[in-house]
Scaffold this active site. Structure first.
Site, short mmCIF file in Angstrom:
data_model
loop_
_atom_site.label_atom_id
_atom_site.label_comp_id
_atom_site.label_asym_id
_atom_site.label_seq_id
_atom_site.Cartn_x
_atom_site.Cartn_y
_atom_site.Cartn_z
N SER A 1 0.80 -1.23 0.00
CA SER A 1 0.00 0.00 0.00
C SER A 1 0.83 1.28 0.00
O SER A 1 0.32 2.34 -0.34
CB SER A 1 -0.96 0.01 1.19
OG SER A 1 -0.26 0.26 2.39
N LYS B 1 0.62 4.55 6.73
CA LYS B 1 -0.01 5.39 5.71
C LYS B 1 0.57 6.80 5.80
O LYS B 1 1.28 7.14 6.73
CB LYS B 1 -1.53 5.46 5.91
CG LYS B 1 -2.25 4.14 5.95
CD LYS B 1 -2.29 3.45 4.62
CE LYS B 1 -2.99 2.10 4.77
NZ LYS B 1 -2.71 1.21 3.68
#
Length: 186
Positions: free
Chosen positions: A36, A77
C-alpha cells in the site's frame, strides 16, 4: 567470582531496562507488510518509528505514520489531512483547504496506473465516518497509502483517531541498500 556474576546481572538488567524504555517511549521497529505504500516503502522493509515526536510535537500533513488499525493490526499510511481541514481530490489533484497540494511521491505510481485516475474523486464528506461534514473533526486524521490503487485507507475505513497513532516513520534501515532517513515530502 560472586561479585563478577552480580556485576554481569546488574549490567544485563540495566540493558534490558534501557531496551524496554526505548521501545515503550522513544522508538520501535516495524516490518512493512503489503504494497500500500509502494514505492515509498516496500513489503518486507524494516523501519524505525519515532514515538516521542508526537508526544511532544504535532502530526503534520505528509508524515508517514504507523497507527493501530484495530487490536490486531497496525497500518502504515501518509497523513493527508488534519482536524479542521477540508480535503478533496479532483481529477488526480489533491486540494487541502482549497489549495492544490503537490504530491511528488505519487509520480511513479501515476505513470504505472491501471485506472484512468490514480486517486478517485472524493472529499471528506464522502468518507464513511464523517456524517457528511466537509471538514475533518477534532482528533481525527485522513490517511492514504502512496499506492492508491492497492491501498486500504481512509477511503475505505474512514478517518482515524489521532490517539491511535504510534508514531512517525523516520528511518528505513533494511534492506541496507534502501537505507533512507526522513520521509518529509517537502
Amino acid at each position: 567470582m560472586k561479585k563478577e556474576i552480580l556485576e554481569w546481572l546488574i549490567a544485563i538488567v540495566v540493558a534490558l531496562a534501557l531496551i524496554f524504555v526505548v521501545n515503550q517511549f522513544l522508538f520501535v521497529t516495524y516490518t512493512v507488510k503489503g504494497s500500500s505504500m509502494d514505492p515509498t516503502l516496500k513489503d518486507g522493509e524494516k523501519v524505525i518509528v519515532n514515538k516521542i515526536g508526537y508526544t511532544i510535537g504535532d502530526i503534520h500533513k505528509g508524515d508517514i505514520i504507523v497507527f493501530h488499525a484495530d487490536k490486531q493490526y497496525d497500518y502504515v499510511k501518509r497523513v493527508i489531512g488534519r482536524a479542521g481541514d477540508t480535503v478533496e481530490y479532483k481529477e488526480d489533484d489533491l486540494f487541502v483547504n482549497g489549495k492544490k497540494v503537490e504530491e511528488p511521491y505519487l509520480e511513479e505510481n501515476k505513470i504505472a496506473k491501471t485506472n484512468i485516475l490514480l486517486t478517485e474523486n472524493f472529499s471528506v464528506k464522502d468518507l464513511v465516518n464523517t456524517k457528511g461534514k466537509d471538514t475533518i473533526p477534532k482528533g481525527k486524521l485522513l490517511v492514504l497509502g502512496d499506492n492508491r490503487e492497492m491501498s486500504k485507507d481512509s477511503r475505505f475505513f474512514g478517518l482515524i483517531n489521532e490517539k491511535d497513532v504510534v508514531g512517525e516513520v523516520t528511518l528505513r534501515y533494511w534492506p541496507f541498500s534502501a537505507f533512507h532517513y526522513n520521509f518529509d515530502p517537502k
